[in-house]
Design an enzyme around this catalytic site. Structure first.
Site, PDB file in Angstrom:
ATOM      1  NE  ARG A 235     -27.550  35.520  44.382  1.00 55.10           N
ATOM      2  CZ  ARG A 235     -27.509  35.034  43.236  1.00 55.10           C
ATOM      3  NH1 ARG A 235     -26.399  34.544  42.480  1.00 55.10           N
ATOM      4  NH2 ARG A 235     -29.030  35.147  42.365  1.00 55.10           N
ATOM      5  CG  ASP A 259     -19.391  34.705  37.723  1.00 54.09           C
ATOM      6  OD1 ASP A 259     -18.882  35.183  36.876  1.00 54.09           O
ATOM      7  OD2 ASP A 259     -20.488  34.432  37.773  1.00 54.09           O
ATOM      8  CD  GLU A 264     -21.719  40.713  41.901  1.00 51.06           C
ATOM      9  OE1 GLU A 264     -22.593  40.976  41.131  1.00 51.06           O
ATOM     10  OE2 GLU A 264     -21.263  39.702  42.308  1.00 51.06           O
ATOM     11  CG  HIS A 283     -22.909  38.076  39.064  1.00 53.97           C
ATOM     12  ND1 HIS A 283     -23.537  38.527  40.161  1.00 53.97           N
ATOM     13  CD2 HIS A 283     -23.608  36.906  38.425  1.00 53.97           C
ATOM     14  CE1 HIS A 283     -24.254  37.677  40.335  1.00 53.97           C
ATOM     15  NE2 HIS A 283     -24.526  36.814  39.508  1.00 53.97           N
ATOM     16  CB  VAL A 284     -20.620  36.863  32.647  1.00 53.65           C
ATOM     17  CG1 VAL A 284     -20.639  38.434  32.733  1.00 53.65           C
ATOM     18  CG2 VAL A 284     -18.959  36.546  32.932  1.00 53.65           C
TER      19      VAL A 284
END
Length: 323
Positions: A235, A259, A264, A283-284
């Site tokens: 996170r 990531d 975001e 974030h993938v």
């Protein structure tokens, strides 16, 4: 008839799978924009979550008793309101173990072989055999290196398994020091800085809680082995971004594969974008072509138990721990 509302697209076969496990329930599969307020309020079970449906799902006359999230993290949900209403909450922990661990190793191997630098030279049609970054150490092959995994759950276990196949020494850090296969040494969170001092690669897969917020701060980078490579697939807010940037600039941390971020999308003026020693993915890391299939399998097992008067057996969230 009791209702299950799913906010995510399912195939006819997946809908049938759930209906077979939940006799007496009507399945409604619609996205949040297609649902009317009465459908939300009448749902006993909601699969997925959205802030736009919370207004109706948490009203006093709502029939909601259980939320099955589409994600592993639950930190963005209104946990206090759900808890106070006595609503069961289950997440999709375990769905991400394979894709995220593979993403972690994609980054680790890129750093070890400097592939991210080679790709940047390729885009400039620049034939350059020296791929080192001035002032920063190069880790070389990962065989024989020490990997520290902070937050050893489903993702950490799979990452540790892959690490042993590459001949790495693995140190785990989590709340419990109970041994795990493929982890050579397990420490509690009190031993975090001790572990960081040994890691050539440091992988963060922590959930976000009050305890883990900014756990990776200036003190953590100072405790880390100089030249270590850091990868965050947990996170974003578990990392203090400004202190990470300082550690990267000083060379204390040689590279970062990120990531997830505190904010975001990552703002375009953030220095991380232009750092050669940083790999950014949006974030993938957990995305893959089998995601829905795995969530449906978790939910099917849970809903079968639920319809038999039992609590969902998989991934029941502890509201106090926030995971």
């Amino acid at each position: 008839m009791k209702q299950i509302v799913c906010l995510h697209s399912l195939t006819p076969e997946q809908i049938h799978q759930i209906e077979q496990a939940a006799p007496g329930f009507e399945m409604i599969v619609k996205n949040k924009k297609e649902l009317d307020p009465d459908q939300i309020k009448n749902a006993e079970i909601i699969v997925g979550w959205s802030r736009t449906i919370a207004e109706h799902a948490l009203q006093e006359d709502s029939k909601l008793k259980w939320v099955q999230t589409w994600s592993a993290g639950v930190d963005t949900l209104p946990l206090e309101r759900l808890r106070d209403r006595g609503i069961l909450l289950t997440n999709s922990s375990g769905v991400h173990a394979i894709p995220i661990s593979e993403s972690i190793f994609a980054m680790m191997l890129s750093f070890s072989r400097q592939m991210h630098i080679a790709v940047r030279h390729q885009l400039q049609k620049n034939w350059k055999s020296d791929l080192t970054i001035p002032g920063h150490s190069t880790l070389g092959e990962i065989n024989g290196k020490t990997l520290v995994i902070v937050g050893v759950g489903e993702i950490g276990r799979e990452t540790a398994r892959l690490a042993k196949a590459f001949g790495m020494h693995v140190i785990g850090v989590r709340r419990s020091d109970k041994p795990e296969p493929n982890v050579d040494q397990m420490l509690t969170m009190d031993g975090l800085h001790e572990a960081l001092g040994q890691g050539d690669y440091i992988v963060n897969v922590l959930p976000l809680t009050e305890e883990t917020h900014h756990m990776f701060d200036a003190a953590a980078w100072k405790a880390a082995k100089k030249g270590a490579c850091f990868i965050n697939a947990g996170r974003g807010p578990t990392v203090d971004t400004s202190s990470l940037i300082d550690a990267l600039n000083s060379g204390q941390i040689s590279g970062a594969g990120l990531d997830v971020f505190e904010q975001e999308p990552l703002p375009t003026d953030n220095p991380l974008w232009t750092m050669e020693q940083v790999i950014i993915t949006p974030h993938v890391a957990g995305s893959n072509d089998r995601y829905t299939e795995r969530v449906v399998d978790i939910f099917t097992e849970n809903v079968k138990a639920y319809t038999q008067g039992q609590k969902p057996p998989r991934n029941l969230v502890d509201y106090e721990r926030m995971y």
